[in-house]
Design a protein around this motif. Structure first.
Motif, PDB file in Angstrom:
ATOM      1  N   PRO A   1      -1.283   1.579 -15.936  1.00 56.55           N
ATOM      2  CA  PRO A   1      -2.051   1.607 -14.673  1.00 56.55           C
ATOM      3  C   PRO A   1      -1.897   0.295 -13.900  1.00 56.55           C
ATOM      4  O   PRO A   1      -1.823  -0.781 -14.494  1.00 56.55           O
ATOM      5  N   THR A   2      -1.830   0.377 -12.563  1.00 54.96           N
ATOM      6  CA  THR A   2      -1.721  -0.821 -11.708  1.00 54.96           C
ATOM      7  C   THR A   2      -2.741  -0.809 -10.576  1.00 54.96           C
ATOM      8  O   THR A   2      -2.758  -1.695  -9.735  1.00 54.96           O
TER       9      THR A   2
ATOM     10  N   ASN B   1      -9.138  -1.881 -12.495  1.00 54.17           N
ATOM     11  CA  ASN B   1      -8.983  -1.571 -13.911  1.00 54.17           C
ATOM     12  C   ASN B   1      -8.782  -2.862 -14.705  1.00 54.17           C
ATOM     13  O   ASN B   1      -8.784  -3.959 -14.166  1.00 54.17           O
ATOM     14  N   LYS B   2      -8.582  -2.729 -16.030  1.00 51.33           N
ATOM     15  CA  LYS B   2      -8.449  -3.897 -16.904  1.00 51.33           C
ATOM     16  C   LYS B   2      -7.001  -4.134 -17.295  1.00 51.33           C
ATOM     17  O   LYS B   2      -6.716  -4.670 -18.364  1.00 51.33           O
ATOM     18  N   HIS B   3      -6.059  -3.737 -16.451  1.00 44.87           N
ATOM     19  CA  HIS B   3      -4.648  -3.947 -16.738  1.00 44.87           C
ATOM     20  C   HIS B   3      -4.041  -4.808 -15.639  1.00 44.87           C
ATOM     21  O   HIS B   3      -4.749  -5.334 -14.784  1.00 44.87           O
ATOM     22  N   ILE B   4      -2.743  -4.961 -15.647  1.00 44.51           N
ATOM     23  CA  ILE B   4      -2.076  -5.823 -14.664  1.00 44.51           C
ATOM     24  C   ILE B   4      -2.193  -5.196 -13.274  1.00 44.51           C
ATOM     25  O   ILE B   4      -1.784  -4.040 -13.066  1.00 44.51           O
ATOM     26  N   PRO B   5      -2.730  -5.925 -12.308  1.00 44.54           N
ATOM     27  CA  PRO B   5      -2.881  -5.353 -10.955  1.00 44.54           C
ATOM     28  C   PRO B   5      -1.561  -5.363 -10.191  1.00 44.54           C
ATOM     29  O   PRO B   5      -0.637  -6.103 -10.526  1.00 44.54           O
ATOM     30  N   SER B   6      -1.471  -4.544  -9.170  1.00 42.34           N
ATOM     31  CA  SER B   6      -0.290  -4.520  -8.317  1.00 42.34           C
ATOM     32  C   SER B   6      -0.438  -5.531  -7.184  1.00 42.34           C
ATOM     33  O   SER B   6      -1.508  -6.119  -6.995  1.00 42.34           O
ATOM     34  N   GLY B   7       0.629  -5.754  -6.436  1.00 39.47           N
ATOM     35  CA  GLY B   7       0.543  -6.594  -5.247  1.00 39.47           C
ATOM     36  C   GLY B   7       0.984  -8.027  -5.450  1.00 39.47           C
ATOM     37  O   GLY B   7       0.859  -8.845  -4.535  1.00 39.47           O
ATOM     38  N   GLY B   8       1.505  -8.410  -6.604  1.00 35.81           N
ATOM     39  CA  GLY B   8       1.963  -9.772  -6.819  1.00 35.81           C
ATOM     40  C   GLY B   8       3.268 -10.047  -6.106  1.00 35.81           C
ATOM     41  O   GLY B   8       4.012  -9.135  -5.731  1.00 35.81           O
ATOM     42  N   SER B   9       3.532 -11.353  -5.842  1.00 34.51           N
ATOM     43  CA  SER B   9       4.785 -11.753  -5.197  1.00 34.51           C
ATOM     44  C   SER B   9       5.454 -12.834  -6.019  1.00 34.51           C
ATOM     45  O   SER B   9       4.853 -13.418  -6.931  1.00 34.51           O
TER      46      SER B   9
END
Length: 389
Positions: A173-174, A178-186
């Motif tokens: 999941p992104t 939630n408690k996992h790696i989030p999306s949107g990094g650069s």
């Protein structure tokens, strides 16, 4: 204790010969008659012929009476295929003829019997319940599908072999919250803590560091920073608080006084600069210290441990040896406490351990007799007569 002397052996041998003369001195055989001569010259005969040569006929058993031993009845000609029955007659066993097997139908059970013989060319067929030989049906299978059983296809087998053990169809999941790696990094960002169980992408702060500052004399302290890079060949050196890479050296100090010291030295160009040192006195029989060259030379001159072990016995290996501790008048005077394994005492009087003069040794749990004084005399003719009766 008595023994046989020369006269005793002669006397005993004469008695043995006299005893043998009372036995059989001669044998003769004539047909089934054996004649033997005894030591006193008389003769007797033994007849070995078997006089019991008459036997009754075999008696067969009945439903209410046992049979009897005897001569079996003679079979007549033409009865060579028959067997002797327990009733005393020759007969043919019953139930040796079998009918053919009867196959089952949809409504009728089959019956026991001989199976039908397969015809030539039927060697790969199987006997069916209806009594016929046939080839099994349903031996051709299609590839398996998601809705029907079948054989695994080559493509499916390749796909299965390419999946790692323990793998599953999990999608990481992104989505936010939630408690996992989030999306949107650069590019260049790092994952940073946001709240319990959550993280966000952000810039990496505090990536610039100043150089390490060494401590100076007096009260000047050093500061945190990047340590100076060691030069090539300095992989065995250590970093000192002065900011230099240096080495530890051991040098003699006043050898005549059996002293030695350790110096911490830093390299500056071609010369070594002593920073501090520690001096130790030589070891004595009552105080620890460094080993002097004299003591090392003396130690090297001693035999090795292997030589000592193979030449001399250790104290632990010399155990349980006999040690004579004295005499006691009787066995009740033997020590009951404080005795050690190997202690030996002489008992002057006869006792439960043996005759007078018996020596006993302590084996750890009891007194063990070692031997006693005894006298050996020659056995007399009267004693031989008493034995040879």
């Amino acid at each position: 204790m008595a023994y046989l002397d020369n006269n005793g052996v002669t006397y005993l041998w004469n008695k043995i010969k006299a005893l043998f003369n009372k036995g059989i001195t001669n044998l003769s055989v004539n047909g089934r008659t054996i004649t033997f001569t005894k030591g006193d010259g008389t003769t007797e005969t033994i007849n070995t012929q078997d006089t019991n040569t008459t036997y009754g006929n075999f008696k067969g058993a009945t439903a209410s009476a046992d049979g009897g031993s005897g001569l079996v009845p003679a079979p007549t000609k033409g009865n060579e295929g028959k067997y002797l029955k327990a009733d005393g007659t020759w007969g043919t066993p019953a139930n040796t003829t079998y009918a053919d097997m009867k196959g089952a139908t949809s409504s009728t059970a089959g019956t026991h019997g001989l199976v039908p013989a397969p015809a030539a060319g039927k060697q790969s067929q199987y006997l069916r319940g209806d009594g016929t030989w046939a080839t099994p049906t349903n031996t051709t299978y299609s590839d398996a599908t998601q809705s029907a059983h079948g054989l695994m296809s080559v493509d499916d087998k390749k796909k299965l072999d390419g999946i790692a053990s323990g793998a599953n169809n999990y999608v990481h999941p992104t989505s936010s919250g939630n408690k996992h790696i989030p999306s949107g990094g650069s590019a260049g960002q790092i994952l940073r803590w946001s709240a319990d169980g959550t993280a966000i992408w952000g810039a990496d702060n505090d990536t610039t560091y100043s150089d390490f500052k060494a401590a100076a004399s007096g009260d000047a302290m050093g500061t945190h920073g990047l340590v100076p890079a060691p030069a090539a060949g300095h992989e065995t050196m250590v970093l000192f608080g002065s900011g230099y890479w240096g080495s530890l050296q051991t040098r003699a100090y006043n050898p005549s006084a059996d002293k030695c010291g350790f110096w911490i030295t830093r390299d500056e160009g071609e010369a070594a600069v002593d920073l501090c040192g520690f001096v130790f006195s030589g070891a004595t029989s009552s105080a620890a210290g460094v080993m002097s060259a004299t003591d090392k030379s003396k130690l090297d001159a001693l035999p090795t441990n292997a030589t000592l072990s193979s030449t001399y016995a250790k104290k632990s290996e010399i155990t349980n040896m006999y040690k004579y501790c004295g005499s006691v008048a009787s066995s009740d005077k033997l020590p009951t406490t404080g005795q050690r394994v190997g202690d030996v005492y002489n008992i002057e009087a006869a006792s439960k351990y043996g005759g007078a003069g018996m020596n006993v040794a302590w084996n750890g749990t009891a007194w063990d007799p070692l031997g006693e004084i005894f006298t050996i005399t020659a056995i007399t003719n009267a004693q031989i007569d008493a034995i040879c009766v």
